[in-house]
Each structure stands twice: as C-alpha cells, then as structure tokens.
Motif scaffolding. Sequence first.
Motif, PDB file in Angstrom:
ATOM      1  N   GLY A   3       0.805  -1.220   0.000  1.00 25.75           N
ATOM      2  CA  GLY A   3       0.000   0.000   0.000  1.00 25.75           C
ATOM      3  C   GLY A   3       0.834   1.265   0.000  1.00 25.75           C
ATOM      4  O   GLY A   3       0.310   2.370   0.192  1.00 25.75           O
ATOM      5  N   LYS A   4       2.147   1.135  -0.268  1.00 26.65           N
ATOM      6  CA  LYS A   4       3.065   2.288  -0.248  1.00 26.65           C
ATOM      7  C   LYS A   4       2.654   3.360  -1.247  1.00 26.65           C
ATOM      8  O   LYS A   4       2.572   4.539  -0.924  1.00 26.65           O
ATOM      9  CB  LYS A   4       4.498   1.854  -0.630  1.00 26.65           C
ATOM     10  CG  LYS A   4       5.086   0.762   0.200  1.00 26.65           C
ATOM     11  CD  LYS A   4       6.478   0.361  -0.297  1.00 26.65           C
ATOM     12  CE  LYS A   4       6.497  -0.210  -1.709  1.00 26.65           C
ATOM     13  NZ  LYS A   4       5.839  -1.517  -1.843  1.00 26.65           N
ATOM     14  N   GLY A   5       2.439   2.917  -2.491  1.00 25.59           N
ATOM     15  CA  GLY A   5       2.164   3.884  -3.562  1.00 25.59           C
ATOM     16  C   GLY A   5       0.852   4.610  -3.344  1.00 25.59           C
ATOM     17  O   GLY A   5       0.751   5.823  -3.585  1.00 25.59           O
ATOM     18  N   THR A   6      -0.149   3.859  -2.876  1.00 25.98           N
ATOM     19  CA  THR A   6      -1.464   4.455  -2.621  1.00 25.98           C
ATOM     20  C   THR A   6      -1.333   5.553  -1.573  1.00 25.98           C
ATOM     21  O   THR A   6      -1.840   6.669  -1.750  1.00 25.98           O
ATOM     22  CB  THR A   6      -2.438   3.357  -2.137  1.00 25.98           C
ATOM     23  OG1 THR A   6      -2.500   2.349  -3.141  1.00 25.98           O
ATOM     24  CG2 THR A   6      -3.812   3.916  -1.844  1.00 25.98           C
ATOM     25  N   LEU A   7      -0.616   5.237  -0.484  1.00 25.52           N
ATOM     26  CA  LEU A   7      -0.430   6.234   0.575  1.00 25.52           C
ATOM     27  C   LEU A   7       0.417   7.399   0.074  1.00 25.52           C
ATOM     28  O   LEU A   7       0.109   8.571   0.365  1.00 25.52           O
ATOM     29  CB  LEU A   7       0.282   5.590   1.763  1.00 25.52           C
ATOM     30  CG  LEU A   7      -0.607   4.861   2.763  1.00 25.52           C
ATOM     31  CD1 LEU A   7       0.257   4.219   3.837  1.00 25.52           C
ATOM     32  CD2 LEU A   7      -1.623   5.813   3.385  1.00 25.52           C
ATOM     33  N   ALA A   8       1.461   7.086  -0.689  1.00 24.93           N
ATOM     34  CA  ALA A   8       2.358   8.147  -1.166  1.00 24.93           C
ATOM     35  C   ALA A   8       1.603   9.157  -2.027  1.00 24.93           C
ATOM     36  O   ALA A   8       1.783  10.367  -1.872  1.00 24.93           O
ATOM     37  CB  ALA A   8       3.521   7.529  -1.954  1.00 24.93           C
ATOM     38  N   ARG A   9       0.745   8.652  -2.906  1.00 22.91           N
ATOM     39  CA  ARG A   9      -0.026   9.570  -3.774  1.00 22.91           C
ATOM     40  C   ARG A   9      -0.948  10.453  -2.948  1.00 22.91           C
ATOM     41  O   ARG A   9      -1.027  11.667  -3.152  1.00 22.91           O
ATOM     42  CB  ARG A   9      -0.869   8.766  -4.773  1.00 22.91           C
ATOM     43  CG  ARG A   9      -0.164   8.483  -6.078  1.00 22.91           C
ATOM     44  CD  ARG A   9      -1.115   7.853  -7.097  1.00 22.91           C
ATOM     45  NE  ARG A   9      -1.640   6.561  -6.662  1.00 22.91           N
ATOM     46  CZ  ARG A   9      -0.969   5.414  -6.745  1.00 22.91           C
ATOM     47  NH1 ARG A   9       0.253   5.390  -7.224  1.00 22.91           N
ATOM     48  NH2 ARG A   9      -1.518   4.289  -6.337  1.00 22.91           N
ATOM     49  N   HIS A  17       5.507  13.483  -6.102  1.00 24.76           N
ATOM     50  CA  HIS A  17       5.573  12.065  -5.732  1.00 24.76           C
ATOM     51  C   HIS A  17       6.463  11.297  -6.701  1.00 24.76           C
ATOM     52  O   HIS A  17       6.356  11.493  -7.911  1.00 24.76           O
ATOM     53  CB  HIS A  17       4.153  11.450  -5.741  1.00 24.76           C
ATOM     54  CG  HIS A  17       4.155   9.947  -5.629  1.00 24.76           C
ATOM     55  ND1 HIS A  17       3.345   9.144  -6.395  1.00 24.76           N
ATOM     56  CD2 HIS A  17       4.875   9.099  -4.847  1.00 24.76           C
ATOM     57  CE1 HIS A  17       3.563   7.873  -6.085  1.00 24.76           C
ATOM     58  NE2 HIS A  17       4.489   7.817  -5.157  1.00 24.76           N
ATOM     59  N   LEU A  18       7.328  10.441  -6.161  1.00 30.08           N
ATOM     60  CA  LEU A  18       8.088   9.521  -7.018  1.00 30.08           C
ATOM     61  C   LEU A  18       7.947   8.100  -6.501  1.00 30.08           C
ATOM     62  O   LEU A  18       8.311   7.804  -5.348  1.00 30.08           O
ATOM     63  CB  LEU A  18       9.582   9.909  -7.047  1.00 30.08           C
ATOM     64  CG  LEU A  18      10.458   8.982  -7.897  1.00 30.08           C
ATOM     65  CD1 LEU A  18      10.051   9.023  -9.375  1.00 30.08           C
ATOM     66  CD2 LEU A  18      11.940   9.342  -7.754  1.00 30.08           C
ATOM     67  N   ASP A  19       7.395   7.233  -7.355  1.00 35.23           N
ATOM     68  CA  ASP A  19       7.338   5.792  -7.083  1.00 35.23           C
ATOM     69  C   ASP A  19       8.658   5.221  -7.589  1.00 35.23           C
ATOM     70  O   ASP A  19       8.831   5.009  -8.790  1.00 35.23           O
ATOM     71  CB  ASP A  19       6.130   5.211  -7.835  1.00 35.23           C
ATOM     72  CG  ASP A  19       6.058   3.697  -7.752  1.00 35.23           C
ATOM     73  OD1 ASP A  19       7.028   3.066  -7.272  1.00 35.23           O
ATOM     74  OD2 ASP A  19       5.031   3.148  -8.176  1.00 35.23           O
ATOM     75  N   VAL A  34       7.280  13.120  -1.763  1.00 30.38           N
ATOM     76  CA  VAL A  34       7.033  11.831  -1.122  1.00 30.38           C
ATOM     77  C   VAL A  34       7.644  10.777  -2.045  1.00 30.38           C
ATOM     78  O   VAL A  34       7.326  10.745  -3.235  1.00 30.38           O
ATOM     79  CB  VAL A  34       5.530  11.552  -0.956  1.00 30.38           C
ATOM     80  CG1 VAL A  34       5.313  10.239  -0.210  1.00 30.38           C
ATOM     81  CG2 VAL A  34       4.832  12.706  -0.247  1.00 30.38           C
ATOM     82  N   LEU A  35       8.543   9.948  -1.512  1.00 31.46           N
ATOM     83  CA  LEU A  35       9.139   8.870  -2.303  1.00 31.46           C
ATOM     84  C   LEU A  35       8.751   7.544  -1.680  1.00 31.46           C
ATOM     85  O   LEU A  35       8.792   7.408  -0.434  1.00 31.46           O
ATOM     86  CB  LEU A  35      10.669   8.982  -2.327  1.00 31.46           C
ATOM     87  CG  LEU A  35      11.263   9.960  -3.344  1.00 31.46           C
ATOM     88  CD1 LEU A  35      11.067  11.392  -2.890  1.00 31.46           C
ATOM     89  CD2 LEU A  35      12.735   9.680  -3.565  1.00 31.46           C
ATOM     90  N   ASP A  36       8.366   6.577  -2.510  1.00 30.55           N
ATOM     91  CA  ASP A  36       8.109   5.247  -1.958  1.00 30.55           C
ATOM     92  C   ASP A  36       8.966   4.207  -2.658  1.00 30.55           C
ATOM     93  O   ASP A  36       9.294   4.338  -3.837  1.00 30.55           O
ATOM     94  CB  ASP A  36       6.620   4.907  -1.992  1.00 30.55           C
ATOM     95  CG  ASP A  36       6.055   4.683  -3.381  1.00 30.55           C
ATOM     96  OD1 ASP A  36       5.782   5.672  -4.076  1.00 30.55           O
ATOM     97  OD2 ASP A  36       5.890   3.507  -3.762  1.00 30.55           O
ATOM     98  N   GLY A  37       9.394   3.195  -1.865  1.00 31.85           N
ATOM     99  CA  GLY A  37      10.268   2.164  -2.423  1.00 31.85           C
ATOM    100  C   GLY A  37      10.681   1.160  -1.373  1.00 31.85           C
ATOM    101  O   GLY A  37       9.860   0.693  -0.568  1.00 31.85           O
ATOM    102  N   ARG A  38      11.976   0.804  -1.374  1.00 30.08           N
ATOM    103  CA  ARG A  38      12.485  -0.200  -0.436  1.00 30.08           C
ATOM    104  C   ARG A  38      13.577   0.363   0.479  1.00 30.08           C
ATOM    105  O   ARG A  38      13.814  -0.168   1.562  1.00 30.08           O
ATOM    106  CB  ARG A  38      13.089  -1.399  -1.194  1.00 30.08           C
ATOM    107  CG  ARG A  38      12.136  -2.133  -2.130  1.00 30.08           C
ATOM    108  CD  ARG A  38      11.061  -2.857  -1.355  1.00 30.08           C
ATOM    109  NE  ARG A  38      10.200  -3.694  -2.185  1.00 30.08           N
ATOM    110  CZ  ARG A  38       9.276  -3.252  -3.052  1.00 30.08           C
ATOM    111  NH1 ARG A  38       9.114  -1.944  -3.203  1.00 30.08           N
ATOM    112  NH2 ARG A  38       8.519  -4.086  -3.733  1.00 30.08           N
TER     113      ARG A  38
END
Length: 213
Positions: A16-22, A32-34, A113-117
Amino acid sequence: MAGALVIAIDGPAASGKGTLARLLATHYGLRHLDTGLTYRAVANALLELGDELGDEAAAIRAAHDLDFATFDRDHLALPEIGEAASRIAVMPELRKVLVSRQRAFAEDEPGAVLDGRDIGTVVCPDAVAKLYVIASPEVRARRRTQEVRARGVPVEQAAILADILKRDERDMARADSPLKPAPDAYLLDTSELSIEAAFRAAQDYIDRAMTGR
Ligand SMILES: Nc1ncnc2c1ncn2[C@@H]1O[C@H](COP(=O)(O)OP(=O)(O)O)[C@@H](O)[C@H]1O
Ligand SMILES: Nc1ccn([C@@H]2O[C@H](COP(=O)(O)OP(=O)(O)O)[C@@H](O)[C@H]2O)c(=O)n1
C-alpha cells in the motif's frame, strides 16, 4: 536543499506504499516519485532490447536515459516486470545511478514523497517522516490480484502470492540496500485498514513528526 520536505515510505510488495504516497503528496502539496517504477523501467528497457538481465552496463545506460516524468504505468505494472526489476535491483552500480537521480528529485523544492524499499535507509535518511508499510502476504496478494485483473490481465492469486514472497525474500536478502525498516521509521500495518484509515494514521504520524512531537 533548505526547506525541501521529504516523506519516505518503504515496505514489501503491494503493502500500500504507492497508494499512501499519492494521497500524502496531494495532501501536503508535494511531488511524488514511485521509485519502484524506476527499477521496473530499467528492467523493461533490458527486456525490450533483448539484453541479458545480468548486463549491468546496459542497465546503467538505461538508468541514465530514464525520463521520470513519462513512465508507462500500465505496462510496468505487469508481474513479470516486477520480478525482473527485483533481479536487477541487486546491482550496486545500477543502484548508485538510480539513487542519485531519486535523491535529486527529492531535494527539489518544495520536497516530495518517495516510496520504495530503501528510501528511509539510503536515499533520504534525513527525511522528516519515515513510514514502513506492511500487510499480511495474503492480504497483499488479494489486493494485487484485484489490481492486475482490473488492468485486464488474467492472473491467479496463488501465482501473485508466490511472486510477492519471492521478491520480498530477494529484496530483504540482497547485500546492497536490503529492504528493512529504518530504525526511526513508523510501522503501519494496513492489513485491517481501509485506504482512508491507513491515510489518516499516516497523516497523524507525519503531522506529529513535522512538529517534533
Ligand atoms: N488499505 C488498503 N485497503 C485496501 N486496498 C488497498 C489498501 N492500500 C492499498 N490498496 C490496494 O492494494 C493494491 C496495492 O497497493 P499499492 O499502493 O500499489 O502497493 P505498493 O505501492 O506497496 O506496491 C492497489 O490496488 C491498492 O489500491
Ligand atoms: N527503492 C526501491 C524500489 C524498488 N526496488 C525493486 O524494484 C522492485 C519493484 O518495486 P515496486 O515498488 O514497483 O513493487 P511493488 O511493491 O509495487 O510490487 C522491488 O521488488 C525491488 O526489488 C528497489 O530495489 N528499491
């Protein structure tokens, strides 16, 4: 980078990282960067060129050529590209190129907001707020199966679960920048939370982190 506000979101596949990040980027007026898309796009470029996934020099060339503004999200969402992405993501020199470009994105005003590992651990260790988002493998497989089917691709939930578990293991076991929570990350388990409830919990934590409470 004075004033750039960075929110880091990490976690395993389909948590759910990307959903929250957006949602958080919209709420706080940030870009935002996925970062998963950057690894997926490099893997896709190698597959399209017919190059071996082990060719790090070709991967690095593709990483320099990536346009972060024009990812083909629908195509890159295919499960086989996620699998290929996690295989090339073990390459240290490739990671250096992508991390440097991701950091440059984060440092532009007003922030992002950046999402990843590895966002909270490697890319942006000074982020004002760090979330580590998890959900049970079964919940993640169910959500990802629905998502991929909604894109018109027929998939079996058991195959998606196997893909998720294999990628998680590879991502956690690699020597360079393994998936793990930053010591100061806020752990958010979305297994039993709606998107709205997960967003509220994240927002509550970030508001506290920003005011130092
Ligand atoms: N809290 C939630 N409840 C229900 N579905 C969710 C929740 N969070 C995310 N999803 C859905 O699960 C799928 C995977 O979420 P996504 O944000 O893409 O995960 P990640 O970026 O971690 O891979 C998407 O289809 C998304 O809409
Ligand atoms: N910051 C990041 C982001 C993704 N990745 C790699 O890229 C793969 C695909 O990432 P993704 O975020 O698009 O995957 P999902 O969580 O959306 O399934 C991951 O399995 C990782 O191997 C990474 O190593 N570092």
